[in-house]
Design a protein around this motif. Structure first.
Motif, PDB file in Angstrom:
ATOM      1  N   SER A 435       0.841  -1.196   0.000  1.00 58.90           N
ATOM      2  CA  SER A 435       0.000   0.000   0.000  1.00 58.90           C
ATOM      3  C   SER A 435       0.876   1.246   0.000  1.00 58.90           C
ATOM      4  N   GLN A 436       0.227   2.389  -0.236  1.00 59.21           N
ATOM      5  CA  GLN A 436       0.958   3.657  -0.193  1.00 59.21           C
ATOM      6  C   GLN A 436       1.086   4.078   1.263  1.00 59.21           C
ATOM      7  N   ALA A 437       2.259   4.549   1.613  1.00 60.59           N
ATOM      8  CA  ALA A 437       2.524   4.898   3.006  1.00 60.59           C
ATOM      9  C   ALA A 437       1.740   6.124   3.405  1.00 60.59           C
ATOM     10  N   ALA A 438       1.051   6.038   4.555  1.00 64.18           N
ATOM     11  CA  ALA A 438       0.322   7.194   5.081  1.00 64.18           C
ATOM     12  C   ALA A 438       1.235   8.103   5.862  1.00 64.18           C
ATOM     13  N   LYS A 439       2.212   7.515   6.542  1.00 63.48           N
ATOM     14  CA  LYS A 439       3.132   8.332   7.337  1.00 63.48           C
ATOM     15  C   LYS A 439       4.561   8.052   6.910  1.00 63.48           C
ATOM     16  N   ARG A 440       5.213   7.074   7.635  1.00 61.44           N
ATOM     17  CA  ARG A 440       6.615   6.765   7.357  1.00 61.44           C
ATOM     18  C   ARG A 440       6.707   5.601   6.376  1.00 61.44           C
ATOM     19  N   PRO A 441       7.252   5.816   5.171  1.00 61.07           N
ATOM     20  CA  PRO A 441       7.361   4.717   4.201  1.00 61.07           C
ATOM     21  C   PRO A 441       8.445   3.707   4.606  1.00 61.07           C
ATOM     22  N   VAL A 442       8.297   2.507   4.053  1.00 64.38           N
ATOM     23  CA  VAL A 442       9.315   1.475   4.247  1.00 64.38           C
ATOM     24  C   VAL A 442      10.376   1.627   3.158  1.00 64.38           C
ATOM     25  N   GLU A 443      11.620   1.706   3.585  1.00 69.24           N
ATOM     26  CA  GLU A 443      12.714   1.864   2.629  1.00 69.24           C
ATOM     27  C   GLU A 443      13.059   0.514   1.974  1.00 69.24           C
ATOM     28  N   VAL A 444      13.555   0.626   0.748  1.00 69.53           N
ATOM     29  CA  VAL A 444      13.972  -0.577   0.017  1.00 69.53           C
ATOM     30  C   VAL A 444      15.057  -1.333   0.785  1.00 69.53           C
ATOM     31  N   THR A 445      15.981  -0.584   1.402  1.00 74.26           N
ATOM     32  CA  THR A 445      17.056  -1.245   2.160  1.00 74.26           C
ATOM     33  C   THR A 445      16.501  -2.042   3.321  1.00 74.26           C
ATOM     34  N   GLN A 446      15.392  -1.583   3.918  1.00 72.53           N
ATOM     35  CA  GLN A 446      14.768  -2.314   5.011  1.00 72.53           C
ATOM     36  C   GLN A 446      14.192  -3.646   4.509  1.00 72.53           C
ATOM     37  N   ILE A 447      13.562  -3.591   3.332  1.00 73.00           N
ATOM     38  CA  ILE A 447      12.964  -4.810   2.766  1.00 73.00           C
ATOM     39  C   ILE A 447      14.045  -5.836   2.461  1.00 73.00           C
ATOM     40  N   ILE A 448      15.118  -5.377   1.800  1.00 71.74           N
ATOM     41  CA  ILE A 448      16.196  -6.309   1.436  1.00 71.74           C
ATOM     42  C   ILE A 448      16.864  -6.864   2.683  1.00 71.74           C
ATOM     43  N   ASP A 449      17.082  -5.996   3.667  1.00 73.58           N
ATOM     44  CA  ASP A 449      17.729  -6.445   4.903  1.00 73.58           C
ATOM     45  C   ASP A 449      16.880  -7.495   5.607  1.00 73.58           C
ATOM     46  N   LYS A 450      15.580  -7.305   5.647  1.00 73.87           N
ATOM     47  CA  LYS A 450      14.695  -8.237   6.337  1.00 73.87           C
ATOM     48  C   LYS A 450      14.635  -9.569   5.600  1.00 73.87           C
ATOM     49  N   LEU A 451      14.566  -9.507   4.280  1.00 73.42           N
ATOM     50  CA  LEU A 451      14.466 -10.742   3.507  1.00 73.42           C
ATOM     51  C   LEU A 451      15.787 -11.499   3.468  1.00 73.42           C
ATOM     52  N   SER A 452      16.884 -10.817   3.723  1.00 70.29           N
ATOM     53  CA  SER A 452      18.204 -11.456   3.625  1.00 70.29           C
ATOM     54  C   SER A 452      18.653 -12.104   4.925  1.00 70.29           C
ATOM     55  N   LYS A 453      17.825 -12.010   5.962  1.00 72.26           N
ATOM     56  CA  LYS A 453      18.180 -12.635   7.239  1.00 72.26           C
ATOM     57  C   LYS A 453      17.875 -14.128   7.157  1.00 72.26           C
ATOM     58  N   THR A 454      18.812 -14.832   6.558  1.00 71.83           N
ATOM     59  CA  THR A 454      18.588 -16.257   6.265  1.00 71.83           C
ATOM     60  C   THR A 454      19.400 -17.174   7.161  1.00 71.83           C
ATOM     61  N   GLY A 455      19.863 -16.665   8.294  1.00 76.17           N
ATOM     62  CA  GLY A 455      20.631 -17.507   9.197  1.00 76.17           C
ATOM     63  C   GLY A 455      19.869 -18.767   9.572  1.00 76.17           C
ATOM     64  N   GLY A 456      20.543 -19.910   9.508  1.00 70.07           N
ATOM     65  CA  GLY A 456      19.918 -21.180   9.843  1.00 70.07           C
ATOM     66  C   GLY A 456      19.148 -21.815   8.705  1.00 70.07           C
ATOM     67  N   THR A 457      19.055 -21.135   7.558  1.00 71.55           N
ATOM     68  CA  THR A 457      18.305 -21.696   6.432  1.00 71.55           C
ATOM     69  C   THR A 457      19.192 -22.456   5.463  1.00 71.55           C
ATOM     70  N   GLY A 458      20.499 -22.242   5.509  1.00 74.24           N
ATOM     71  CA  GLY A 458      21.393 -22.885   4.549  1.00 74.24           C
ATOM     72  C   GLY A 458      21.616 -22.068   3.303  1.00 74.24           C
TER      73      GLY A 458
END
Length: 791
Positions: A435-458
């Motif tokens: 959705s479109q951010a009403a207040k504070r948008p989510v940064e692209v770096t936040q999305i990549i950082d969250k998705l890249s937390k693959t510890g324990g997945t191999g």
């Protein structure tokens, strides 16, 4: 361009398997909880082994399953159902020894790759070609072959070759050992070897020496030559070893192999890895095995059969309560040291300091009265090295690089697409609507950082993003998206290997195998007494007995034997060598040219089977007990090979087990049992050097006083070790006279002198006449496994 050999790692446990994968293995081999030649390794139950297969496949590593024991009839019924889940899950190959297993698996799972175990003792192009024609895709030649012989086989036969490059060495040709079975009742062929080659022995030439214990193999310095020879897989021994051993060996061989393939070899790196492997485990140092040596005492670890450690210095002084050591090699705190006293009572101590080569250190020690100046000090545990391996390869599991793209467009579900560069595998997963951010948008770096937390997945994710500006998505939903993508990716990677079983093959897998004894349809003239002889004296004595209808003459005396003087009521067979090496092929051809003089040929190994098949031989073939037949499928395998063939009963089976097979032939009733066929030579190692063409009998005893005899065969360069007392079941002739048991039996003369040969023949005559009261005159004997058998 050079072929990069596969680095094949042992896995006796899931921890060892993960360590191997982390350290760079291309493939692992493991055993399940049935039919594995390492019954005392950790091994895997069914659930664990299925997980191991999946784990390997996620990381693009192959897993081969060891089913390399000899199976009895009752076990054959369990084989196909036992292997079905592993077949379905996509196991990459089955390592086999038993020809009955080969026959059964080839019918049930024709697309399942089968690898011939080193237990098959294949030594020539004849054997390799025979296995290829059976449908095997790979085999492990006998470890006794030279690199020249292996290269010759590889050039001649289009089949994968896997050779051992590191780890423990057997004194005996693998698969040709019954010593554990006869000395202790634990069969190496059944995965229960008691390791008699690691025990101390005594003789007139040595006292309490580990005369059968081989140094471990290390071929890091020889890898360029092995790669150039075209070997397909470098196998590391060690399913009984700890994960740190596996990781260190895999890392070393993987790195040095890659270096050579990439055009350079760093001698310092070879030394670095060799030193680390010495610290992890060695028996009296390393040898390069048989690649460049045919045998020799320098290949033996005859002073100590277990981990020797590495020499780090000498005792310089003893001043209670301390011992002073001058270091030749640096040590770390917590290293375990051992002062070698020259007795069984070595002094162990743990270092509490770190010091460099050349320094003198002072340590507390016990039993100071036993310690003398200049005694050598070894390190048996390098604590820093083990910590390093743990941190790099064991605590940190393999992370496979995966590439992906995240797409976040307002009004659409967020998309995560992952790509593997293996077989173009990709998965696409959608998540929460953006959705479109009403207040504070989510940064692209936040999305990549969250998705890249693959510890324990191999996996390690390397992501790119295509996102609208000023977007919002809950960060918690990204965790769900990542987990779902990883799960689908794992299933896609695993799914590449999975198999299904067609309906017609399901019916075959559910069938019980042949387990009813067939009616004996052989010519009655074939029945009777077979006698095998090794010497001219034995040959001449046997000729005098009308009872003997079939005489088997050793190849070494064929030219001396006066065949023309044999009685007309006897049929003569020529016995081929115990071992047929690639470099002895001309000799077997010469022997074969004489086969027209004989009723048939007695053969002892897979190579000789391959040779006779290649020649198109149609005459009678007698099969030695070392061509094991423990089950109906194995018997049928051999019966289908030749138009005329007779099997001599496997000596590890009881009389009841052998006679209960679907079609039994000859039963071995008497003889000094060969318990080892070895490339090593006691004459060379302990007498006057190579005694070419000089038949010697070397006697030695184990710590319980059991005697063994070694007899060298110089013409073919191997030795046979015999049990010190003969197996004698001649008395059973009377007991079995009125049963449905076949009447063919073998009397096997080997090391007997003239008087002993005559005594046995006279005893045979009496028992054949029904006299049950006679016993051997002043001769010890054993029943072998005739009554009790093995597990």
């Amino acid at each position: 361009m050079l072929n990069r050999p596969e680095i094949l790692a042992p896995a006796g446990s899931m921890d060892a398997l993960k360590a191997a994968v982390s350290a760079g293995a291309d493939a692992c081999y493991a055993g399940g909880d049935m039919f594995s030649a390492r019954a005392f390794a950790g091994n895997f139950d069914t659930t664990e082994l299925l997980e191991a297969i999946d784990y390997c496949h996620i990381h693009n590593v192959k897993l081969y399953m060891a089913v390399n024991t000899l199976l009895k009839n009752s076990e054959m019924k369990k084989l196909i159902p036992y292997l079905e889940p592993f077949y379905r899950e996509g196991v990459d190959g089955i390592i086999v020894q038993d020809v009955g297993v080969i026959r059964s698996l080839s019918q049930a799972y024709p697309d399942l790759p089968l690898h011939g175990s080193t237990q098959m003792s294949v030594c020539s192009t004849y054997g390799a070609e025979f296995l290829k024609n059976l449908g095997l895709t790979r085999f492990v030649p006998a470890r006794e072959l030279s690199l020249k012989e292996i290269k010759s086989i590889k050039e001649a036969v289009d089949i994968e070759i896997e050779t051992f490059v590191h780890g423990a060495m057997c004194f005996c040709y693998s698969g040709k050992c019954l010593m554990s079975s006869f000395a202790g009742g634990r069969s190496g062929n059944r995965g229960r070897c008691a390791q008699p080659c690691r025990k101390a022995y005594n003789s007139r030439k040595f006292n309490h020496e580990y005369a059968l214990s081989m140094k471990d193999m290390c071929t890091l310095a020889d890898l360029p030559q092995l790669i150039e020879a075209g070997i397909d897989s470098f196998k590391i021994e060690g399913r009984m070893k700890k994960p740190e051993y596996v990781a260190a060996a895999v890392h070393a061989y993987s790195e040095i192999t890659d270096e050579y393939i990439n055009g350079h070899v760093n001698e310092k790196r070879i030394k670095y890895h060799t030193d680390r492997l010495m610290d992890i485990y060695n028996r009296g140092g390393f040898s390069s095995g048989y690649y460049y040596m045919k045998n020799g005492k320098e290949m033996l670890a005859n002073k100590r059969p277990n981990h020797t450690g590495t020499l780090i210095g000498k005792v310089e002084a003893v001043e209670a309560p301390h011992v002073y050591i001058r270091l030749e090699r640096g040590i770390q705190a917590k290293d375990v040291l051992e002062i070698r006293t020259g007795t069984e009572q070595n002094i162990e101590l743990t270092s509490n300091i770190t010091a460099q080569a050349g320094q003198k250190i002072r340590l507390n020690a016990n039993n100071l009265r036993q310690i003398r100046k200049d005694m050598q000090v070894y390190r048996t545990r390098n604590n820093a090295l083990i910590d390093d391996i743990n941190v790099r390869f064991i605590q940190k599991e393999k992370q496979t690089d995966i590439y992906g793209k995240v797409t976040a467009k307002i009004g659409k579900p967020i998309m995560l697409e992952l790509f593997s560069d293996v077989d173009d595998i990709s998965v696409k997963v959608s998540g929460e609507c953006v959705s479109q951010a009403a207040k504070r948008p989510v940064e692209v770096t936040q999305i990549i950082d969250k998705l890249s937390k693959t510890g324990g997945t191999g996996f390690n994710f390397y992501l790119e993003a295509e996102c609208d500006e000023n977007i919002f998505i809950s960060l918690g939903s990204l965790n769900v998206l990542r987990r779902e993508a990883v799960c689908q990716l794992e299933q896609a990677l695993i799914g590449r290997y999975k198999r299904t079983i067609p309906d017609d093959k399901k019916l075959l897998a559910e069938e019980t195998i042949y387990d009813q004894k067939q009616t004996d349809t052989r010519d009655a003239m074939e029945c009777g007494c077979y006698v095998s002889v090794k010497t001219i004296e034995q040959f001449r004595i046997v000729n005098n007995y009308k009872l003997v209808q079939h005489v088997i003459i050793d190849h070494n005396i064929v030219h001396e034997a006066e065949i023309g003087k044999m009685r007309e009521d006897k049929k003569i067979y020529v016995s081929f060598p115990d071992i047929l090496r690639e470099n002895k092929k001309q000799g077997i051809k010469d022997l074969y040219f004489l086969s027209g003089m004989f009723e048939g040929i007695y053969i002892k190994n897979i190579d000789e089977i391959g040779f006779l098949k290649k020649q198109g031989y149609k005459g009678m073939v007698l099969l030695d007990p070392f061509l094991y037949a423990y089950n109906d499928e194995a018997v049928l395998f051999y019966k289908e090979l030749f138009p005329q063939v007779m099997l001599i009963g496997s000596v590890e089976l009881t009389h009841q087990e052998w006679s209960g097979l679907c079609e039994t032939d000859i039963e071995r009733l008497y003889g000094y049992q060969p318990v080892m066929i070895t490339a090593q030579c006691f004459v060379n190692n302990y007498l006057d050097g190579c005694g070419y063409n000089k038949r010697e009998r070397f006697s030695f005893r184990d710590e319980k006083g059991n005697r063994f005899y070694s007899v060298n065969n110089c013409r073919d360069c191997y030795s046979v070790i015999y049990n010190g007392v003969p197996t004698n079941n001649i008395k059973q002739l009377t007991n079995n006279r009125n049963t449905d048991i076949t009447n063919e039996y073998l009397i096997d003369f080997t090391i007997e002198n003239e008087d002993q040969t005559k005594n046995v023949m006279e005893l045979l005559m009496k028992f054949h006449a029904g006299d049950m009261d006679e016993e051997f005159d002043e001769m010890d004997y054993t029943r072998g496994h005739y009554i009790k058998g093995i597990e």
